[in-house]
Design an enzyme around this catalytic site. Structure first.
Site, mmCIF file in Angstrom:
data_model
loop_
_atom_site.group_PDB
_atom_site.id
_atom_site.type_symbol
_atom_site.label_atom_id
_atom_site.label_comp_id
_atom_site.label_asym_id
_atom_site.label_seq_id
_atom_site.Cartn_x
_atom_site.Cartn_y
_atom_site.Cartn_z
ATOM 1 N N SER A 75 0.816 -2.872 -16.845
ATOM 2 C CA SER A 75 1.262 -2.269 -15.580
ATOM 3 C C SER A 75 2.518 -2.674 -15.367
ATOM 4 O O SER A 75 3.183 -3.623 -15.714
ATOM 5 C CB SER A 75 0.518 -2.923 -14.509
ATOM 6 O OG SER A 75 1.182 -2.649 -13.199
ATOM 7 N N ARG A 126 -5.831 -2.255 2.036
ATOM 8 C CA ARG A 126 -7.065 -3.356 1.399
ATOM 9 C C ARG A 126 -7.074 -4.148 2.558
ATOM 10 O O ARG A 126 -6.243 -5.034 2.794
ATOM 11 C CB ARG A 126 -6.543 -3.717 0.266
ATOM 12 C CG ARG A 126 -6.305 -2.666 -1.148
ATOM 13 C CD ARG A 126 -5.764 -2.919 -2.264
ATOM 14 N NE ARG A 126 -5.500 -1.808 -2.811
ATOM 15 C CZ ARG A 126 -4.786 -1.795 -4.019
ATOM 16 N NH1 ARG A 126 -4.276 -2.845 -4.594
ATOM 17 N NH2 ARG A 126 -4.494 -0.428 -4.708
ATOM 18 N N LYS A 165 -4.385 8.644 -15.777
ATOM 19 C CA LYS A 165 -5.821 7.756 -15.024
ATOM 20 C C LYS A 165 -5.877 8.166 -13.831
ATOM 21 O O LYS A 165 -4.861 8.253 -13.139
ATOM 22 C CB LYS A 165 -5.099 6.271 -15.449
ATOM 23 C CG LYS A 165 -6.057 5.029 -14.834
ATOM 24 C CD LYS A 165 -5.663 3.902 -14.995
ATOM 25 C CE LYS A 165 -6.333 2.747 -14.755
ATOM 26 N NZ LYS A 165 -6.103 2.282 -13.491
ATOM 27 N N HIS A 215 -9.675 3.729 -9.597
ATOM 28 C CA HIS A 215 -8.791 2.524 -9.246
ATOM 29 C C HIS A 215 -9.622 1.346 -8.972
ATOM 30 O O HIS A 215 -9.310 0.349 -7.867
ATOM 31 C CB HIS A 215 -7.751 2.806 -8.312
ATOM 32 C CG HIS A 215 -6.498 2.104 -8.556
ATOM 33 N ND1 HIS A 215 -5.359 2.684 -9.172
ATOM 34 C CD2 HIS A 215 -6.091 0.720 -8.449
ATOM 35 C CE1 HIS A 215 -4.345 1.742 -9.017
ATOM 36 N NE2 HIS A 215 -4.803 0.826 -8.638
#
Ligand code: FMN
Length: 368
Positions: free
Chosen positions: A117, A175, A223, A247
């Protein structure tokens, strides 16, 4: 890091994946633990990933010679010891100080590909210098086109053998576990203002794909593909690997499960390029299910984070070895001596036996 934690990291003698997760939970502070296991809003996408993986059951075949089960293959020119990739994990250094470089060492020594990443440390150039070898770089676009071109060029110079665009993160989700604790992931804490502009990621389009394909000679992985029409369009645009992902449920809430998106994507791709799937895959048997439903490789994100938290490099090596055993045993008991024998006829749907959750693959976690 406590002395006990350091000792466990050197040795990584856990005997099962359940013990690996127990160690990870013991080592991580609440904020980092929640960042790893959490997901967006109601966390429905996360639970649905697990529910769907658990809703497929095996219908084994008998009397095939499984005295030698072969699980090796190849992805973008790299030999793969098992059909598993290590997905990009931002702030992986929060789980073990070596971060991306510990993952790089384990991936190389074990014999699978890591996707590094752009939001973790050390950065991609330092990782490539420390651990040369084939690797994929995943970049969040934090600058304009020339900024992107510069980073892709540098990734190529550093020896990266693939470039990954994450298309399910055009905006950053909420989140709640992190929001309610005002938790900022480690890479976010050190990001300068110049690193933090998500508007370029938000304005990414099919034109970005065309530009990368026209400008750079590096295999491109997209992705976050969940719709079969997008899969078709990716293949037509020259994308080299289709990566089915939501994800890990950390972006769009109430998304469909990745393993449910997989069969139609795989049908649309029709073997023209490799297909990777991730989302809720925690065990060897889970990997085998993904392969039966059309994936060539399975990504295991939280598995990677948990293994790192359990024991860094040594933890990931140990976790992968146990995972390999689980894959081999599942295939042998399924009557499948090689990857080519895996197909949808070996599965059918059934009611899951456990309440799906991020850790429902480890039902014994509180018993030992
Ligand atoms: C802690 C954490 C950080 C992540 N960071 C990234 C990232 O930087 N880039 C990316 O494309 N995906 C990121 N992901 C998503 C993973 O690459 C992968 O798609 C997801 O974890 C798969 O689901 P699983 O955890 O159920 O295996 C992250 C996932 C986790 C758990």
């Amino acid at each position: 890091m406590s002395e006990q934690h350091a000792k466990e990291q050197q040795e990584a003698t856990f005997r099962s994946l359940t013990e690996m997760v127990q160690l990870a939970r013991k080592h991580l502070e609440r904020g980092d633990w929640d960042y790893l296991v959490g997901a967006a809003d109601t966390e429905a996408s996360l639970r649905r990933n697990r529910a769907a993986v658990e809703s497929w059951v095996f219908k084994p075949r008998i009397l095939n010679d499984v005295s030698a089960v072969s699980v090796e293959s190849e992805l973008l020119g790299s030999a793969m010891r098992i059909p598993v990739v290590l997905p990009p994990i931002g702030s992986v250094q929060a789980f073990e100080a070596g971060g991306g470089i510990s993952v790089a060492r384990a991936a190389k020594d074990f014999g699978i590909l890591q996707i590094l990443s752009s939001s973790c440390s050390p950065d991609y150039e330092a990782v490539a210098q420390g651990v040369p070898g084939p690797r994929i770089y995943q970049l969040y676009l934090m600058g304009d086109r020339s900024w992107m071109d510069d980073h892709i060029g540098r990734a190529l110079d550093a020896g990266y053998t693939g470039f990954c665009l994450t298309a399910d993160t055009q905006v950053y989700s909420r989140r709640e576990r992190d929001v309610m604790k005002s938790y900022v992931p480690m890479s976010g804490r050190s990001a300068s203002a110049a690193d933090g502009d998500f508007s370029h990621q938000a304005s990414m389009t099919w034109d970005t794909i065309a530009h990368i394909k026209d400008t750079h000679d590096i295999p491109l992985i997209v992705k976050g593909v969940m719709h079969e029409d997008d899969a078709t369009r990716c293949v037509e645009a020259g994308v080299d690997v289709i990566y089915v992902s939501n994800h890990g449920g950390r972006q769009l809430d109430h998304a469909m499960a990745c393993i449910d998106a997989l069969p139609q994507v795989s049908q649309a791709v029709a073997g023209r390029v490799p297909v990777v799937v991730d989302g809720g895959f925690m065990r060897g048997a889970d990997v085998v299910k993904g392969l039966c439903l059309g994936a060539d490789f399975v990504g295991m994100g939280r598995f990677e984070g948990l293994a790192m938290a359990a024991g860094g490099y040594a933890g990931l090596m140990r976790g992968l070895k146990i995972l390999e055993q689980e894959i081999r045993i599942s295939m042998a008991l399924l009557g499948a001596p090689d990857l080519a024998s895996l197909n949808p006829s070996l599965l059918q749907r059934a009611q899951p036996v456990a309440e799906p959750s991020v850790l429902s693959a480890f039902p014994l976690i509180d018993d030992y």
